[in-house]
Design a protein around this motif. Structure first.
Motif, short mmCIF file in Angstrom:
data_model
loop_
_atom_site.label_atom_id
_atom_site.label_comp_id
_atom_site.label_asym_id
_atom_site.label_seq_id
_atom_site.Cartn_x
_atom_site.Cartn_y
_atom_site.Cartn_z
N ARG A 73 0.82 -1.22 0.00
CA ARG A 73 0.00 0.00 0.00
C ARG A 73 0.85 1.27 0.00
NH1 ARG A 73 -5.12 -1.29 3.99
NH2 ARG A 73 -6.15 -2.76 2.58
N ILE A 74 1.99 1.23 0.69
CA ILE A 74 2.89 2.38 0.71
C ILE A 74 3.40 2.65 -0.71
CG2 ILE A 74 5.19 3.16 1.44
CD1 ILE A 74 4.59 1.75 4.15
N ILE A 75 3.85 1.61 -1.38
CA ILE A 75 4.37 1.77 -2.76
C ILE A 75 3.26 2.21 -3.71
CG2 ILE A 75 5.36 0.53 -4.73
CD1 ILE A 75 6.89 -1.16 -2.56
N LYS A 76 2.11 1.59 -3.59
CA LYS A 76 0.97 1.95 -4.45
C LYS A 76 0.58 3.41 -4.26
CE LYS A 76 -3.87 0.68 -5.20
NZ LYS A 76 -4.95 -0.21 -4.74
N ARG A 77 0.53 3.85 -3.02
CA ARG A 77 0.17 5.23 -2.73
C ARG A 77 1.21 6.20 -3.29
NH1 ARG A 77 -0.99 7.60 3.34
NH2 ARG A 77 -2.39 9.24 2.65
N TYR A 78 2.48 5.86 -3.11
CA TYR A 78 3.56 6.71 -3.62
C TYR A 78 3.45 6.86 -5.13
CZ TYR A 78 8.25 8.10 -5.01
OH TYR A 78 9.33 8.74 -5.59
N LEU A 83 2.11 10.14 -9.88
CA LEU A 83 1.38 10.27 -11.15
C LEU A 83 0.21 11.25 -11.04
CD1 LEU A 83 1.30 6.50 -12.21
CD2 LEU A 83 2.78 8.33 -13.12
N ARG A 84 0.06 11.84 -9.86
CA ARG A 84 -1.01 12.79 -9.57
C ARG A 84 -2.41 12.18 -9.73
NH1 ARG A 84 2.19 17.76 -12.09
NH2 ARG A 84 3.46 18.13 -10.27
N LEU A 85 -2.50 10.89 -9.43
CA LEU A 85 -3.79 10.21 -9.42
C LEU A 85 -4.41 10.26 -8.02
CD1 LEU A 85 -2.81 7.06 -11.53
CD2 LEU A 85 -4.05 9.12 -12.30
N GLU A 86 -3.60 10.62 -7.05
CA GLU A 86 -4.05 10.76 -5.65
C GLU A 86 -3.45 12.03 -5.09
OE1 GLU A 86 -2.92 8.50 -1.59
OE2 GLU A 86 -3.90 7.23 -3.07
N SER A 88 -2.09 14.67 -2.26
CA SER A 88 -1.22 14.53 -1.11
C SER A 88 -1.00 15.89 -0.47
CB SER A 88 0.12 13.94 -1.56
OG SER A 88 1.03 13.93 -0.50
N THR A 89 -0.90 15.91 0.86
CA THR A 89 -0.64 17.18 1.55
C THR A 89 0.86 17.43 1.68
OG1 THR A 89 -0.75 16.05 3.67
CG2 THR A 89 -2.77 17.09 2.88
N MET A 100 8.03 6.63 5.20
CA MET A 100 6.84 5.80 5.36
C MET A 100 7.22 4.36 5.71
SD MET A 100 4.23 7.05 2.46
CE MET A 100 3.78 8.76 2.31
N PHE A 101 8.28 3.85 5.09
CA PHE A 101 8.73 2.50 5.42
C PHE A 101 9.27 2.43 6.85
CE2 PHE A 101 8.67 1.67 0.83
CZ PHE A 101 8.01 0.44 0.84
N ILE A 102 9.90 3.50 7.30
CA ILE A 102 10.39 3.56 8.69
C ILE A 102 9.20 3.56 9.65
CG2 ILE A 102 11.54 5.04 10.39
CD1 ILE A 102 13.47 5.86 8.06
#
Length: 136
Positions: A73-78, A83-86, A88-89, A100-102
């Motif tokens: 999910r972290i990789i998918k979100r990134y 790609l500006r499909l989601e 982000s703040t 995020m992995f940490i």
């Protein structure tokens, strides 16, 4: 109370204002405003600075999901953010991805287990059932 009658606050939005990180004073002033609401939901990864808030909430819902699912999910979100499909703040960067992995590696189970008013959900089925019951 139905889910759609509650306000949802993402602490990422409280901490970040575009590219700028808010000061501790600004963050805690915003949190005080959240607590003035009668019913609300706060979402976060349970960063160290927000642990004192646990004593101020009625319920804690902890998603204790498999580590491989979290990594995916972290990789998918990134990728979606790059790609500006989601939206982000924060600026999706390799540094943020590493952070995020940490955060994902930090064990919270002892802290969560010590809380009295907690609900722990372990998989998609439990999450769906919780949401279904919550909306009644």
């Amino acid at each position: 109370m139905k889910k759609n009658s509650m306000r949802v606050f993402h602490l990422d939005n409280i901490v970040h204002e575009g590219e700028r990180n808010r000061t501790d004073k600004e963050v805690f002033e915003s949190i005080e405003c959240i607590f003035k609401n009668e019913c609300f939901i706060i979402e976060d990864t349970l960063r160290e600075r927000f642990i004192p808030l646990l004593d101020k909430v009625d319920k804690i819902i902890y998603l204790d999901l498999p580590k491989n699912l979290l990594k995916y999910r972290i990789i998918k979100r990134y990728v979606k953010q790059k790609l500006r499909l989601e939206k982000s703040t924060y600026r999706p960067s390799l540094q943020m991805l590493k952070q995020m992995f940490i955060w994902q590696k930090i064990g919270r189970s002892e802290l969560i287990n010590a809380q009295k008013n907690k609900i722990v959900l372990h998989n998609k089925r439990e999450i769906r059932q919780f949401i279904k019951n919550f909306q009644k």
